[in-house]
Write a protein that holds these residues in place. Structure first.
Motif, PDB file in Angstrom:
ATOM      1  N   GLU A   9       3.508  -0.295  -6.738  1.00  0.00           N
ATOM      2  CA  GLU A   9       4.478  -0.603  -5.313  1.00  0.00           C
ATOM      3  C   GLU A   9       4.663  -2.822  -5.601  1.00  0.00           C
ATOM      4  O   GLU A   9       3.720  -3.234  -6.288  1.00  0.00           O
ATOM      5  N   PHE A  10       5.276  -2.401  -4.573  1.00  0.00           N
ATOM      6  CA  PHE A  10       5.245  -4.116  -4.384  1.00  0.00           C
ATOM      7  C   PHE A  10       3.989  -5.011  -3.694  1.00  0.00           C
ATOM      8  O   PHE A  10       2.910  -4.209  -3.263  1.00  0.00           O
ATOM      9  N   ASP A  11       3.725  -5.927  -4.389  1.00  0.00           N
ATOM     10  CA  ASP A  11       2.196  -6.602  -4.739  1.00  0.00           C
ATOM     11  C   ASP A  11       2.727  -7.870  -3.640  1.00  0.00           C
ATOM     12  O   ASP A  11       3.213  -8.757  -3.709  1.00  0.00           O
ATOM     13  N   PRO A  12       2.213  -7.732  -2.478  1.00  0.00           N
ATOM     14  CA  PRO A  12       2.064  -8.137  -1.618  1.00  0.00           C
ATOM     15  C   PRO A  12       1.227  -9.777  -1.606  1.00  0.00           C
ATOM     16  O   PRO A  12       0.884 -10.389  -0.832  1.00  0.00           O
ATOM     17  N   THR A  13       0.501  -9.713  -2.976  1.00  0.00           N
ATOM     18  CA  THR A  13      -0.192 -10.585  -3.001  1.00  0.00           C
ATOM     19  C   THR A  13       0.175 -12.388  -2.866  1.00  0.00           C
ATOM     20  O   THR A  13      -0.655 -13.610  -2.395  1.00  0.00           O
ATOM     21  N   PRO A  14       1.447 -12.421  -2.804  1.00  0.00           N
ATOM     22  CA  PRO A  14       2.092 -14.131  -2.753  1.00  0.00           C
ATOM     23  C   PRO A  14       1.897 -14.024  -0.937  1.00  0.00           C
ATOM     24  O   PRO A  14       1.659 -15.065  -0.631  1.00  0.00           O
ATOM     25  N   ILE A  15       2.010 -13.168  -0.318  1.00  0.00           N
ATOM     26  CA  ILE A  15       2.103 -13.237   1.311  1.00  0.00           C
ATOM     27  C   ILE A  15       0.165 -13.578   1.729  1.00  0.00           C
ATOM     28  O   ILE A  15      -0.480 -14.308   2.583  1.00  0.00           O
ATOM     29  N   ALA A  16      -0.719 -13.065   1.170  1.00  0.00           N
ATOM     30  CA  ALA A  16      -2.005 -13.455   1.138  1.00  0.00           C
ATOM     31  C   ALA A  16      -2.474 -14.464   0.182  1.00  0.00           C
ATOM     32  O   ALA A  16      -2.936 -15.662   1.674  1.00  0.00           O
ATOM     33  N   GLU A  17      -1.743 -15.154  -0.335  1.00  0.00           N
ATOM     34  CA  GLU A  17      -2.057 -16.718  -1.366  1.00  0.00           C
ATOM     35  C   GLU A  17      -0.891 -17.377   0.138  1.00  0.00           C
ATOM     36  O   GLU A  17      -1.907 -18.438   0.558  1.00  0.00           O
ATOM     37  N   ARG A  18      -0.210 -16.956   0.706  1.00  0.00           N
ATOM     38  CA  ARG A  18       0.521 -17.519   1.543  1.00  0.00           C
ATOM     39  C   ARG A  18      -0.311 -18.083   2.302  1.00  0.00           C
ATOM     40  O   ARG A  18      -0.479 -19.294   3.728  1.00  0.00           O
ATOM     41  N   ALA A  19      -0.862 -16.906   3.459  1.00  0.00           N
ATOM     42  CA  ALA A  19      -1.638 -16.796   4.467  1.00  0.00           C
ATOM     43  C   ALA A  19      -2.888 -17.925   4.361  1.00  0.00           C
ATOM     44  O   ALA A  19      -3.674 -19.070   5.426  1.00  0.00           O
ATOM     45  N   TRP A  20      -3.002 -17.724   2.491  1.00  0.00           N
ATOM     46  CA  TRP A  20      -4.358 -18.147   3.260  1.00  0.00           C
ATOM     47  C   TRP A  20      -4.284 -20.029   2.475  1.00  0.00           C
ATOM     48  O   TRP A  20      -4.871 -21.007   3.477  1.00  0.00           O
ATOM     49  N   SER A  21      -2.925 -20.417   2.458  1.00  0.00           N
ATOM     50  CA  SER A  21      -2.850 -22.026   2.642  1.00  0.00           C
ATOM     51  C   SER A  21      -2.339 -22.231   3.913  1.00  0.00           C
ATOM     52  O   SER A  21      -2.315 -22.882   3.980  1.00  0.00           O
ATOM     53  N   ASP A  22      -1.840 -21.326   4.911  1.00  0.00           N
ATOM     54  CA  ASP A  22      -1.674 -21.283   6.044  1.00  0.00           C
ATOM     55  C   ASP A  22      -3.485 -21.134   7.373  1.00  0.00           C
ATOM     56  O   ASP A  22      -2.926 -21.130   8.406  1.00  0.00           O
ATOM     57  N   ASN A  23      -3.969 -21.186   6.499  1.00  0.00           N
ATOM     58  CA  ASN A  23      -5.358 -21.233   6.501  1.00  0.00           C
ATOM     59  C   ASN A  23      -5.603 -19.837   8.202  1.00  0.00           C
ATOM     60  O   ASN A  23      -6.127 -19.229   8.967  1.00  0.00           O
ATOM     61  N   LYS A  24      -4.812 -18.699   7.564  1.00  0.00           N
ATOM     62  CA  LYS A  24      -4.941 -17.211   7.927  1.00  0.00           C
ATOM     63  C   LYS A  24      -6.006 -17.049   7.497  1.00  0.00           C
ATOM     64  O   LYS A  24      -6.583 -17.133   6.080  1.00  0.00           O
ATOM     65  N   THR A  25      -6.242 -15.645   8.276  1.00  0.00           N
ATOM     66  CA  THR A  25      -7.681 -14.440   7.524  1.00  0.00           C
ATOM     67  C   THR A  25      -6.408 -13.274   7.309  1.00  0.00           C
ATOM     68  O   THR A  25      -5.751 -12.600   7.689  1.00  0.00           O
ATOM     69  N   VAL A  26      -7.262 -13.212   6.055  1.00  0.00           N
ATOM     70  CA  VAL A  26      -6.196 -11.666   5.692  1.00  0.00           C
ATOM     71  C   VAL A  26      -6.706 -10.928   5.616  1.00  0.00           C
ATOM     72  O   VAL A  26      -8.591 -11.105   5.011  1.00  0.00           O
TER      73      VAL A  26
ATOM     74  N   SER B 141       0.362 -15.867  14.721  1.00  0.00           N
ATOM     75  CA  SER B 141      -0.538 -15.298  13.934  1.00  0.00           C
ATOM     76  C   SER B 141      -1.631 -15.534  13.165  1.00  0.00           C
ATOM     77  O   SER B 141      -1.842 -16.239  11.997  1.00  0.00           O
ATOM     78  N   ASP B 142      -2.992 -15.278  13.417  1.00  0.00           N
ATOM     79  CA  ASP B 142      -3.903 -15.857  12.855  1.00  0.00           C
ATOM     80  C   ASP B 142      -4.940 -15.031  11.844  1.00  0.00           C
ATOM     81  O   ASP B 142      -5.238 -15.041  11.189  1.00  0.00           O
ATOM     82  N   VAL B 143      -4.408 -13.078  11.832  1.00  0.00           N
ATOM     83  CA  VAL B 143      -5.165 -12.375  10.853  1.00  0.00           C
ATOM     84  C   VAL B 143      -3.624 -12.501  10.994  1.00  0.00           C
ATOM     85  O   VAL B 143      -2.444 -11.505  11.149  1.00  0.00           O
ATOM     86  N   ILE B 144      -3.255 -11.643   8.822  1.00  0.00           N
ATOM     87  CA  ILE B 144      -2.565 -10.808   8.201  1.00  0.00           C
ATOM     88  C   ILE B 144      -3.365 -10.123   7.239  1.00  0.00           C
ATOM     89  O   ILE B 144      -4.288 -10.191   6.780  1.00  0.00           O
ATOM     90  N   ALA B 145      -2.295  -8.809   7.625  1.00  0.00           N
ATOM     91  CA  ALA B 145      -2.946  -7.032   6.633  1.00  0.00           C
ATOM     92  C   ALA B 145      -2.418  -7.217   5.424  1.00  0.00           C
ATOM     93  O   ALA B 145      -0.927  -7.491   6.311  1.00  0.00           O
ATOM     94  N   VAL B 146      -2.909  -7.083   4.369  1.00  0.00           N
ATOM     95  CA  VAL B 146      -1.702  -6.824   3.254  1.00  0.00           C
ATOM     96  C   VAL B 146      -1.964  -5.498   2.315  1.00  0.00           C
ATOM     97  O   VAL B 146      -3.125  -4.659   2.744  1.00  0.00           O
ATOM     98  N   TYR B 147      -1.786  -5.292   1.800  1.00  0.00           N
ATOM     99  CA  TYR B 147      -2.471  -3.780   0.809  1.00  0.00           C
ATOM    100  C   TYR B 147      -2.640  -4.007  -1.116  1.00  0.00           C
ATOM    101  O   TYR B 147      -2.122  -4.889  -1.476  1.00  0.00           O
TER     102      TYR B 147
END
Length: 85
Positions: free
Chosen positions: A45-62, A33-39
């Motif tokens: 609700e469960f906080d998906p910010t760590p997912i976004a942070e990991r995506a940015w560190s892996d050079n993915k678009t959030v 995946s090159d693009v990751i969608a979070v909310y």
């Protein structure tokens, strides 16, 4: 269910976010995946910010969704940019 969700401590939600980010990053789908969608979480609700942070560190678009009536559109969320309501 909303009451049960609100009863989960902030620390438990934080650990769940970190765990989810690690599990996702280890998956084959993540690697493809090159693009990751979070909310943006609401009302405990469960906080998906760590997912976004990991995506940015892996050079993915959030991206984040915005619902307008019955239409969902996704918008770029760049690292370091605050969300504006």
């Amino acid at each position: 269910l909303k009451q049960r969700r609100k009863a989960v401590s902030g620390q438990e939600r934080e650990l769940a976010g970190e765990s989810a980010a690690g599990r996702l990053a280890a998956s084959a789908l993540w690697a493809q995946s090159d693009v990751i969608a979070v909310y943006s979480p609401l009302s405990g609700e469960f906080d998906p910010t760590p997912i976004a942070e990991r995506a940015w560190s892996d050079n993915k678009t959030v991206c984040l969704p915005k619902v307008d009536r019955s239409v969902i559109r996704f918008f770029l969320w760049e690292q370091g940019h605050a969300l504006v309501w």
